[in-house]
Scaffold this motif. Structure first.
Motif, PDB file in Angstrom:
ATOM      1  N   ALA A 320       0.887  -1.050  -0.043  1.00 52.58           N
ATOM      2  CA  ALA A 320       0.047   0.133   0.169  1.00 52.58           C
ATOM      3  C   ALA A 320       0.830   1.270  -0.084  1.00 52.58           C
ATOM      4  CB  ALA A 320      -0.930   0.007   1.180  1.00 52.58           C
ATOM      5  N   VAL A 321       2.196   1.100   0.714  1.00 51.66           N
ATOM      6  CA  VAL A 321       2.756   2.432   0.915  1.00 51.66           C
ATOM      7  C   VAL A 321       3.579   2.653  -0.468  1.00 51.66           C
ATOM      8  CG1 VAL A 321       4.980   3.164   1.831  1.00 51.66           C
ATOM      9  CG2 VAL A 321       3.340   2.296   3.194  1.00 51.66           C
ATOM     10  N   ILE A 322       4.054   1.389  -1.200  1.00 52.91           N
ATOM     11  CA  ILE A 322       4.682   1.602  -2.384  1.00 52.91           C
ATOM     12  C   ILE A 322       3.584   2.074  -3.420  1.00 52.91           C
ATOM     13  CG2 ILE A 322       5.471   0.269  -4.508  1.00 52.91           C
ATOM     14  CD1 ILE A 322       6.686  -1.651  -2.223  1.00 52.91           C
ATOM     15  N   ALA A 323       2.367   1.759  -3.409  1.00 47.10           N
ATOM     16  CA  ALA A 323       1.260   2.083  -4.593  1.00 47.10           C
ATOM     17  C   ALA A 323       1.012   3.541  -4.339  1.00 47.10           C
ATOM     18  CB  ALA A 323       0.139   1.254  -4.124  1.00 47.10           C
ATOM     19  N   THR A 324       1.069   3.932  -2.970  1.00 44.69           N
ATOM     20  CA  THR A 324       0.655   5.381  -2.625  1.00 44.69           C
ATOM     21  C   THR A 324       1.942   6.343  -3.374  1.00 44.69           C
ATOM     22  OG1 THR A 324      -0.465   4.986  -0.946  1.00 44.69           O
ATOM     23  CG2 THR A 324       0.062   7.351  -0.970  1.00 44.69           C
ATOM     24  N   THR A 325       3.209   5.787  -3.066  1.00 38.58           N
ATOM     25  CA  THR A 325       4.529   6.436  -3.271  1.00 38.58           C
ATOM     26  C   THR A 325       4.904   6.733  -4.969  1.00 38.58           C
ATOM     27  OG1 THR A 325       5.651   5.576  -1.629  1.00 38.58           O
ATOM     28  CG2 THR A 325       7.007   6.631  -3.178  1.00 38.58           C
ATOM     29  N   PHE A 326       4.327   5.829  -5.770  1.00 36.27           N
ATOM     30  CA  PHE A 326       4.548   5.761  -7.066  1.00 36.27           C
ATOM     31  C   PHE A 326       3.065   5.990  -7.969  1.00 36.27           C
ATOM     32  CE2 PHE A 326       8.306   3.457  -5.628  1.00 36.27           C
ATOM     33  CZ  PHE A 326       9.317   4.141  -5.811  1.00 36.27           C
ATOM     34  N   ASP A 327       1.974   5.945  -7.278  1.00 43.91           N
ATOM     35  CA  ASP A 327       0.820   6.108  -8.103  1.00 43.91           C
ATOM     36  C   ASP A 327       0.711   5.147  -8.787  1.00 43.91           C
ATOM     37  OD1 ASP A 327      -1.594   7.118  -8.678  1.00 43.91           O
ATOM     38  OD2 ASP A 327      -0.910   8.418 -10.271  1.00 43.91           O
ATOM     39  N   ILE A 328       0.555   3.817  -8.360  1.00 45.57           N
ATOM     40  CA  ILE A 328       0.254   2.653  -9.135  1.00 45.57           C
ATOM     41  C   ILE A 328      -0.876   1.829  -8.425  1.00 45.57           C
ATOM     42  CG2 ILE A 328       2.531   2.284 -10.042  1.00 45.57           C
ATOM     43  CD1 ILE A 328       3.223   0.121  -7.734  1.00 45.57           C
ATOM     44  N   ASN A 329      -1.357   0.908  -9.088  1.00 46.58           N
ATOM     45  CA  ASN A 329      -2.249  -0.300  -8.553  1.00 46.58           C
ATOM     46  C   ASN A 329      -1.618  -1.416  -8.252  1.00 46.58           C
ATOM     47  OD1 ASN A 329      -4.406   1.713  -8.911  1.00 46.58           O
ATOM     48  ND2 ASN A 329      -4.435   1.264 -11.118  1.00 46.58           N
ATOM     49  N   VAL A 330      -2.294  -2.284  -7.213  1.00 47.15           N
ATOM     50  CA  VAL A 330      -1.906  -3.598  -6.946  1.00 47.15           C
ATOM     51  C   VAL A 330      -2.781  -4.485  -7.346  1.00 47.15           C
ATOM     52  CG1 VAL A 330      -0.995  -4.968  -5.006  1.00 47.15           C
ATOM     53  CG2 VAL A 330      -0.023  -2.708  -5.185  1.00 47.15           C
ATOM     54  N   GLN A 331      -2.595  -5.418  -7.883  1.00 43.80           N
ATOM     55  CA  GLN A 331      -3.788  -6.480  -8.287  1.00 43.80           C
ATOM     56  C   GLN A 331      -3.213  -7.797  -7.757  1.00 43.80           C
ATOM     57  OE1 GLN A 331      -6.429  -5.891  -9.919  1.00 43.80           O
ATOM     58  NE2 GLN A 331      -5.950  -3.649 -10.467  1.00 43.80           N
ATOM     59  N   LYS A 332      -4.222  -8.375  -6.800  1.00 47.69           N
ATOM     60  CA  LYS A 332      -3.689  -9.783  -6.186  1.00 47.69           C
ATOM     61  C   LYS A 332      -4.316 -10.792  -7.069  1.00 47.69           C
ATOM     62  CE  LYS A 332      -3.913 -11.972  -1.936  1.00 47.69           C
ATOM     63  NZ  LYS A 332      -4.490 -12.121  -0.486  1.00 47.69           N
ATOM     64  N   GLN A 333      -3.820 -11.654  -7.425  1.00 47.90           N
ATOM     65  CA  GLN A 333      -4.070 -12.731  -8.296  1.00 47.90           C
ATOM     66  C   GLN A 333      -3.579 -14.291  -7.582  1.00 47.90           C
ATOM     67  OE1 GLN A 333      -2.027 -12.343 -12.137  1.00 47.90           O
ATOM     68  NE2 GLN A 333      -3.183 -10.672 -12.687  1.00 47.90           N
ATOM     69  N   GLY A 334      -4.753 -14.578  -6.711  1.00 47.60           N
ATOM     70  CA  GLY A 334      -4.488 -15.730  -5.874  1.00 47.60           C
ATOM     71  C   GLY A 334      -3.458 -15.389  -5.045  1.00 47.60           C
ATOM     72  N   GLN A 335      -2.316 -16.120  -4.652  1.00 47.04           N
ATOM     73  CA  GLN A 335      -1.251 -15.688  -3.881  1.00 47.04           C
ATOM     74  C   GLN A 335      -0.313 -14.701  -4.270  1.00 47.04           C
ATOM     75  OE1 GLN A 335      -1.433 -16.624  -0.594  1.00 47.04           O
ATOM     76  NE2 GLN A 335      -3.536 -17.906  -1.025  1.00 47.04           N
ATOM     77  N   ASN A 336      -0.386 -14.263  -5.488  1.00 47.55           N
ATOM     78  CA  ASN A 336       0.747 -13.598  -6.190  1.00 47.55           C
ATOM     79  C   ASN A 336       0.083 -12.031  -6.201  1.00 47.55           C
ATOM     80  OD1 ASN A 336       2.412 -15.754  -6.279  1.00 47.55           O
ATOM     81  ND2 ASN A 336       1.194 -16.528  -8.085  1.00 47.55           N
ATOM     82  N   PHE A 337       0.990 -11.267  -6.599  1.00 48.62           N
ATOM     83  CA  PHE A 337       0.600  -9.795  -6.771  1.00 48.62           C
ATOM     84  C   PHE A 337       1.330  -9.066  -8.279  1.00 48.62           C
ATOM     85  CE2 PHE A 337       0.483 -10.549  -2.221  1.00 48.62           C
ATOM     86  CZ  PHE A 337      -0.597  -9.983  -2.055  1.00 48.62           C
ATOM     87  N   VAL A 338       0.550  -8.169  -8.940  1.00 43.17           N
ATOM     88  CA  VAL A 338       0.770  -7.830  -9.846  1.00 43.17           C
ATOM     89  C   VAL A 338       1.020  -6.042  -9.758  1.00 43.17           C
ATOM     90  CG1 VAL A 338       0.488  -7.044 -12.572  1.00 43.17           C
ATOM     91  CG2 VAL A 338       0.372  -9.365 -11.256  1.00 43.17           C
ATOM     92  N   LEU A 339       2.061  -5.377  -9.998  1.00 44.33           N
ATOM     93  CA  LEU A 339       2.242  -3.927  -9.846  1.00 44.33           C
ATOM     94  C   LEU A 339       1.910  -3.259 -11.185  1.00 44.33           C
ATOM     95  CD1 LEU A 339       5.140  -3.487  -7.495  1.00 44.33           C
ATOM     96  CD2 LEU A 339       2.463  -3.923  -6.699  1.00 44.33           C
ATOM     97  N   GLU A 340       0.665  -2.243 -11.209  1.00 42.47           N
ATOM     98  CA  GLU A 340       0.551  -1.841 -12.535  1.00 42.47           C
ATOM     99  C   GLU A 340       0.475  -0.193 -12.373  1.00 42.47           C
ATOM    100  OE1 GLU A 340      -3.327  -3.242 -13.367  1.00 42.47           O
ATOM    101  OE2 GLU A 340      -2.845  -5.178 -14.282  1.00 42.47           O
ATOM    102  N   GLY A 341       1.059   0.307 -13.381  1.00 42.61           N
ATOM    103  CA  GLY A 341       1.362   1.895 -13.338  1.00 42.61           C
ATOM    104  C   GLY A 341       2.110   2.439 -14.727  1.00 42.61           C
ATOM    105  N   LYS A 342       2.185   3.718 -14.785  1.00 43.08           N
ATOM    106  CA  LYS A 342       3.060   4.266 -16.051  1.00 43.08           C
ATOM    107  C   LYS A 342       4.435   4.142 -15.593  1.00 43.08           C
ATOM    108  CE  LYS A 342      -0.633   7.851 -16.818  1.00 43.08           C
ATOM    109  NZ  LYS A 342      -0.759   9.327 -16.955  1.00 43.08           N
ATOM    110  N   GLY A 343       5.009   4.145 -14.343  1.00 47.06           N
ATOM    111  CA  GLY A 343       6.279   3.956 -14.144  1.00 47.06           C
ATOM    112  C   GLY A 343       7.028   5.281 -13.920  1.00 47.06           C
ATOM    113  N   CYS A 344       8.183   5.116 -14.109  1.00 54.74           N
ATOM    114  CA  CYS A 344       9.158   6.350 -13.573  1.00 54.74           C
ATOM    115  C   CYS A 344      10.140   6.590 -14.777  1.00 54.74           C
ATOM    116  CB  CYS A 344       9.779   6.217 -12.291  1.00 54.74           C
ATOM    117  SG  CYS A 344       8.837   5.768 -10.882  1.00 54.74           S
ATOM    118  N   GLN A 345      10.390   8.091 -14.869  1.00 53.14           N
ATOM    119  CA  GLN A 345      11.280   8.476 -16.059  1.00 53.14           C
ATOM    120  C   GLN A 345      12.590   8.290 -15.447  1.00 53.14           C
ATOM    121  OE1 GLN A 345      10.308   9.391 -19.003  1.00 53.14           O
ATOM    122  NE2 GLN A 345       8.228   8.910 -18.541  1.00 53.14           N
TER     123      GLN A 345
END
Length: 345
Positions: A320-345
């Motif tokens: 949750a802290v990482i998602a807020t810092t980089f303005d990304i979404n965290v998707q949970k898929q079963g026991q795993n996680f996927v981080l989605e966002g535009k990324g950084c320059q």
């Protein structure tokens, strides 16, 4: 002549100790009738004794010898001149008393038996007493989650997932020895008289009182020291480590690691110190500690750098802290996680 033969026969039986005692009176009467009766008796004894001395050396015909003596006695009036000269030498042999039988008293037997029992008891104690290897061992296993445990001597152990530590119910002897499979962080209770030894994948890690981390999932064992001094040994290779230093086992050699991890105990303590760390490395570390798979949706997100400290936080809070810092979404898929966002320059 018949009279002489009669006394000769009586003398022969007397000297051979074959005549009854009453015959001795008759012998005395015959000798008294002879002018040299006493001389005849004395010389007859000498000849008889001398002939007896040779019986052990040579088998003789005693009867024939005695007949020869009787012939000399009857044919010679001067017996003393014609008797063989027998010389007796004083014996030089020493008479030794027979050894007395030694009687061993009951108290002596009891004392010997007690000594044997004491020696046998010492043997049993020295050679059959339980050793560190023969004592029953306890096992602590961390399966899905890290495990915190305190050993009998007060040493604190943080056991990582998929790790096992074996140790006795009580540490006895000159050392405190445990066996590790996997990874653990040790905060060893100080005892200068009883060194603490960890056996891991053929390596021996020896300390007195310190804190350090041992990674022994594979034969390439790694040791990192937080406080105190640690000795790492494999075969004949030995290395001393000070705080902040790390060593690893390569074959039978202990080498000092060139690249030292900033926080090698993070997987056990769930304490993280990220300093300008790429988001892909953060995801990899979190996935290893919590036993999940965390992936990035695109490579642009890998340019994001994170600087933050986490201390015993849940994985959901960290994400949750990482998602807020980089303005990304965290998707949970079963026991795993996927981080989605535009990324950084």
């Amino acid at each position: 002549m018949a009279e002489n033969r009669n006394i000769d026969e009586l003398l022969a039986k007397y000297l051979a100790e074959e005549s009854p005692e009453e015959d001795f009176s008759e012998i005395q009467n015959h000798l008294n009738e002879l002018p040299d009766g006493n001389t005849v008796l004395e010389h007859s004894k000498m000849i008889w004794d001398a002939s007896s001395a040779f019986q052990q050396k040579k088998t003789c015909n005693v009867d024939a010898a005695w007949q020869k003596v009787k012939q000399q006695m009857s044919c010679n009036s001067n017996l003393e001149d014609n008797l063989p000269k027998v010389q007796f030498q004083e014996s030089t042999s020493q008479v030794r008393p027979l050894p007395q039988k030694q009687i061993i008293s009951f108290q002596r037997i009891a004392s010997i038996a007690a000594s044997v029992l004491v020696i046998f008891g010492v043997f049993l104690f020295m050679y059959l007493k339980p050793t560190a290897e023969s004592l029953p061992l306890q096992e602590s296993i961390a399966k899905e989650q890290p495990l915190n445990y305190t050993l009998p001597d007060g040493t604190k152990v943080n056991l990582n997932r998929g790790s096992k530590i074996s140790y006795p119910n009580a540490f006895e002897g000159k050392t405190r020895e445990v066996t590790l499979q996997g990874e653990a962080f040790f905060d060893v209770a100080h005892d200068a008289q009883h060194p603490f030894i960890i056996h891991a994948q053929g390596a021996d890690i020896k300390v007195l009182g310190t804190s350090f981390n041992v990674n022994a999932y594979s034969k390439q064992v790694k040791v990192w020291v937080k406080t105190g001094k640690v000795q790492v040994k494999k075969s004949s290779s030995i290395l001393q480590l000070l705080p902040g230093q790390q060593a690893e086992i390569r074959g039978d050699e202990v080498v000092r690691a060139a690249d030292i991890e900033v926080n090698p105990t993070k997987e056990i303590s769930q304490s993280f110190n990220f300093e300008n760390t790429s988001l892909s490395d953060v995801a990899s570390t979190l996935g290893q500690v919590y036993g999940v798979k965390i992936t990035l949706a695109n490579e642009a997100m890998n340019h994001c750098k994170l600087t933050v400290n986490f201390e015993k936080e849940s994985l959901e809070n960290i994400l949750a802290v990482i998602a807020t810092t980089f303005d990304i979404n965290v998707q949970k898929q079963g026991q795993n996680f996927v981080l989605e966002g535009k990324g950084c320059q």
